[in-house]
Design a protein around this motif. Structure first.
Motif, PDB file in Angstrom:
ATOM      1  N   GLN A 177       9.497  -5.939  -9.691  1.00  0.00           N
ATOM      2  CA  GLN A 177       9.464  -4.708  -8.897  1.00  0.00           C
ATOM      3  C   GLN A 177       8.675  -4.929  -7.609  1.00  0.00           C
ATOM      4  OE1 GLN A 177       6.660  -1.139  -9.485  1.00  0.00           O
ATOM      5  NE2 GLN A 177       8.362  -0.703 -10.868  1.00  0.00           N
ATOM      6  N   ALA A 178       7.497  -5.539  -7.719  1.00  0.00           N
ATOM      7  CA  ALA A 178       6.678  -5.800  -6.541  1.00  0.00           C
ATOM      8  C   ALA A 178       7.364  -6.775  -5.587  1.00  0.00           C
ATOM      9  CB  ALA A 178       5.310  -6.349  -6.966  1.00  0.00           C
ATOM     10  N   ALA A 179       8.104  -7.735  -6.137  1.00  0.00           N
ATOM     11  CA  ALA A 179       8.820  -8.693  -5.305  1.00  0.00           C
ATOM     12  C   ALA A 179       9.826  -7.989  -4.395  1.00  0.00           C
ATOM     13  CB  ALA A 179       9.524  -9.724  -6.174  1.00  0.00           C
ATOM     14  N   GLU A 180      10.497  -6.975  -4.924  1.00  0.00           N
ATOM     15  CA  GLU A 180      11.461  -6.237  -4.104  1.00  0.00           C
ATOM     16  C   GLU A 180      10.757  -5.472  -2.986  1.00  0.00           C
ATOM     17  OE1 GLU A 180      14.747  -6.508  -4.135  1.00  0.00           O
ATOM     18  OE2 GLU A 180      14.322  -8.089  -5.595  1.00  0.00           O
ATOM     19  N   VAL A 181       9.590  -4.933  -3.275  1.00  0.00           N
ATOM     20  CA  VAL A 181       8.804  -4.250  -2.236  1.00  0.00           C
ATOM     21  C   VAL A 181       8.467  -5.224  -1.109  1.00  0.00           C
ATOM     22  CG1 VAL A 181       6.581  -3.147  -1.755  1.00  0.00           C
ATOM     23  CG2 VAL A 181       7.846  -2.548  -3.839  1.00  0.00           C
ATOM     24  N   THR A 190      -4.680  -0.678 -11.024  1.00  0.00           N
ATOM     25  CA  THR A 190      -4.399   0.649 -11.586  1.00  0.00           C
ATOM     26  C   THR A 190      -3.621   1.536 -10.616  1.00  0.00           C
ATOM     27  OG1 THR A 190      -6.615   1.389 -10.920  1.00  0.00           O
ATOM     28  CG2 THR A 190      -6.336   0.621 -13.188  1.00  0.00           C
ATOM     29  N   ASN A 191      -3.654   1.214  -9.320  1.00  0.00           N
ATOM     30  CA  ASN A 191      -2.782   1.938  -8.398  1.00  0.00           C
ATOM     31  C   ASN A 191      -1.318   1.624  -8.684  1.00  0.00           C
ATOM     32  OD1 ASN A 191      -3.673  -0.636  -7.444  1.00  0.00           O
ATOM     33  ND2 ASN A 191      -2.838  -0.211  -5.427  1.00  0.00           N
ATOM     34  N   ALA A 192      -1.030   0.372  -9.062  1.00  0.00           N
ATOM     35  CA  ALA A 192       0.340   0.018  -9.454  1.00  0.00           C
ATOM     36  C   ALA A 192       0.681   0.578 -10.826  1.00  0.00           C
ATOM     37  CB  ALA A 192       0.514  -1.501  -9.440  1.00  0.00           C
ATOM     38  N   VAL A 218      -9.065  -3.079  -5.796  1.00  0.00           N
ATOM     39  CA  VAL A 218      -7.709  -3.401  -5.361  1.00  0.00           C
ATOM     40  C   VAL A 218      -7.716  -3.713  -3.870  1.00  0.00           C
ATOM     41  CG1 VAL A 218      -6.698  -1.943  -7.143  1.00  0.00           C
ATOM     42  CG2 VAL A 218      -7.135  -0.973  -4.884  1.00  0.00           C
ATOM     43  N   GLY A 219      -6.615  -4.330  -3.410  1.00  0.00           N
ATOM     44  CA  GLY A 219      -6.484  -4.644  -2.000  1.00  0.00           C
ATOM     45  C   GLY A 219      -6.577  -6.137  -1.728  1.00  0.00           C
ATOM     46  N   LEU A 220      -6.839  -6.472  -0.472  1.00  0.00           N
ATOM     47  CA  LEU A 220      -6.886  -7.869  -0.044  1.00  0.00           C
ATOM     48  C   LEU A 220      -8.236  -8.473  -0.409  1.00  0.00           C
ATOM     49  CD1 LEU A 220      -4.978  -9.841   1.480  1.00  0.00           C
ATOM     50  CD2 LEU A 220      -6.239  -9.240   3.570  1.00  0.00           C
ATOM     51  N   VAL A 221      -8.193  -9.488  -1.256  1.00  0.00           N
ATOM     52  CA  VAL A 221      -9.415 -10.165  -1.700  1.00  0.00           C
ATOM     53  C   VAL A 221      -9.839 -11.214  -0.680  1.00  0.00           C
ATOM     54  CG1 VAL A 221     -10.435 -11.600  -3.524  1.00  0.00           C
ATOM     55  CG2 VAL A 221      -8.825  -9.771  -4.109  1.00  0.00           C
ATOM     56  N   CYS A 222      -8.892 -11.986  -0.196  1.00  0.00           N
ATOM     57  CA  CYS A 222      -9.158 -12.968   0.852  1.00  0.00           C
ATOM     58  C   CYS A 222      -7.865 -13.183   1.623  1.00  0.00           C
ATOM     59  CB  CYS A 222      -9.687 -14.283   0.282  1.00  0.00           C
ATOM     60  SG  CYS A 222      -8.554 -15.148  -0.823  1.00  0.00           S
ATOM     61  N   ASP A 257       0.822  -1.205   0.000  1.00  0.00           N
ATOM     62  CA  ASP A 257       0.000   0.000   0.000  1.00  0.00           C
ATOM     63  C   ASP A 257       0.858   1.258   0.000  1.00  0.00           C
ATOM     64  OD1 ASP A 257      -2.448  -1.246  -0.125  1.00  0.00           O
ATOM     65  OD2 ASP A 257      -2.817  -1.180   2.034  1.00  0.00           O
ATOM     66  N   THR A 258       2.023   1.181   0.632  1.00  0.00           N
ATOM     67  CA  THR A 258       2.943   2.325   0.609  1.00  0.00           C
ATOM     68  C   THR A 258       3.527   2.522  -0.787  1.00  0.00           C
ATOM     69  OG1 THR A 258       3.507   2.030   2.941  1.00  0.00           O
ATOM     70  CG2 THR A 258       5.074   3.270   1.587  1.00  0.00           C
ATOM     71  N   ALA A 259       3.913   1.425  -1.416  1.00  0.00           N
ATOM     72  CA  ALA A 259       4.503   1.508  -2.751  1.00  0.00           C
ATOM     73  C   ALA A 259       3.465   1.856  -3.816  1.00  0.00           C
ATOM     74  CB  ALA A 259       5.184   0.179  -3.106  1.00  0.00           C
ATOM     75  N   TYR A 260       2.257   1.311  -3.638  1.00  0.00           N
ATOM     76  CA  TYR A 260       1.186   1.486  -4.635  1.00  0.00           C
ATOM     77  C   TYR A 260      -0.075   1.971  -3.917  1.00  0.00           C
ATOM     78  CZ  TYR A 260       4.515  -1.738  -6.773  1.00  0.00           C
ATOM     79  OH  TYR A 260       5.672  -2.340  -7.216  1.00  0.00           O
ATOM     80  N   PRO A 261      -0.104   3.248  -3.542  1.00  0.00           N
ATOM     81  CA  PRO A 261      -1.231   3.757  -2.743  1.00  0.00           C
ATOM     82  C   PRO A 261      -2.584   3.502  -3.404  1.00  0.00           C
ATOM     83  CG  PRO A 261       0.541   5.380  -2.869  1.00  0.00           C
ATOM     84  CD  PRO A 261       0.903   4.298  -3.829  1.00  0.00           C
ATOM     85  N   ARG A 262      -3.518   3.023  -2.616  1.00  0.00           N
ATOM     86  CA  ARG A 262      -4.828   2.691  -3.176  1.00  0.00           C
ATOM     87  C   ARG A 262      -5.559   3.916  -3.709  1.00  0.00           C
ATOM     88  NH1 ARG A 262      -7.214  -2.133   0.737  1.00  0.00           N
ATOM     89  NH2 ARG A 262      -5.173  -2.917   1.408  1.00  0.00           N
TER      90      ARG A 262
END
Length: 286
Positions: free
Chosen positions: A254-258, A115-117, A40-44, A26-31
């Motif tokens: 990129q997301a993996a590094e986050v 789309t936030n990413a 976006v966010g936690l689905v389950c 969420d910090t890297a890709y603000p909602r």
């Protein structure tokens, strides 16, 4: 004295939790950067559960869910949402409902950054530009004048090269797909400034033209918009078409590094191609 049964023990003492990973993403890709129609966010998944292993992928589909179970992941981080449109139920006898049931029964969470990413700095198009070898200058469609966030990116190559060589560069930079990479333009045209947009980007053809770039790289280019673009008078960007999955796959790294920065978590980037196209007319398959 009786024990306080209302107290909830920490299920992940000293470990990284789903909530920790979500906070980092969420910090890297603000909602707040997500489009209004997006999901976006936690689905389950339980934010309090411990996470030791995460799978990052473009699409949350049966193949990548299988992969998550195979590697023992407790969380999938995907770019595309599983439940983009509003639903009133997730019965197990539907395609997406069956995945939700599998994930919950198996104790695997699912988080989506879409789309936030795309709009974040850095985001999906930065990863695509970096893979191609571009130095990013600015967004193609910024959220505001001078903003670093927005959709697409404009960048420059270290030095100009013929369009045919540039198409080869894109093909070598991205994972192989059955449809491959194709270009539309003068093979000898010098290419230096380039616009990119991960995912379907033909809505930005006019924007790329107005920016005066030499070439535009995106996915899902349609026949009529591309043809009309190329038929315009004056100089317009040459086009490089790639598949949707290939254009967004560099973001997974990129997301993996986050996620790795969020704690002691093992992160796997899926290399399973989730493009729907898997057979060419010559008989080759992926």
């Amino acid at each position: 004295m009786s024990a306080d049964v209302s107290a909830t023990p920490d299920p992940a003492p000293g470990g990284t939790t789903v909530a920790d990973v979500v906070a980092a993403l969420d910090t890297a890709y603000p909602r707040g950067l997500a489009e209004s129609w997006d999901a976006v966010g936690l689905v389950c998944g339980d934010p309090a559960e411990r996470v030791d292993r995460v799978l990052v992928c473009v699409d949350p589909v049966a193949d990548t869910v299988d992969e998550a179970f195979e590697i023992g992941a407790q969380l999938i981080v995907a770019h595309h949402p599983l439940l983009l449109r509003g639903v009133h139920g997730v019965p197990a006898d539907t395609t997406k409902g069956s995945l939700v049931h599998r994930l919950i029964r198996g104790g695997v969470g699912l988080f989506c950054a879409h789309t936030n990413a795309d709009s974040a700095d850095p985001g999906v198009s930065d990863a695509l530009a970096e893979a191609i070898g571009l130095r990013v200058q600015r967004p193609l469609a910024p959220h505001a004048e001078g903003a670093r966030t927005g959709l697409g990116r404009i960048g420059v190559l270290p030095e100009a090269e013929p369009f045919a060589a540039f198409v080869d560069r894109v093909g070598a930079a991205l994972p192989a797909t059955v449809p491959g990479v194709h270009g539309a333009g003068d093979p000898d045209r010098p290419i230096r400034t380039v616009a990119v947009s991960g995912g379907a980007g033909d809505s930005f053809l006019a924007t790329a033209t107005a920016e005066g770039v030499d070439a535009y790289v995106t996915a899902d280019l349609r026949h009529h918009p591309a043809g009309e673009h190329l038929e315009q008078s004056g100089t317009v960007p040459a086009l490089v078409g790639v598949t949707h999955w290939a254009s967004e796959w560099p973001w997974c790294g990129q997301a993996a590094e986050v996620i790795r920065a969020a704690g002691n978590v093992e992160v796997h980037v899926s290399t399973r191609c989730t493009d729907p196209w898997n057979v060419r007319a010559n008989g080759s398959t992926k």
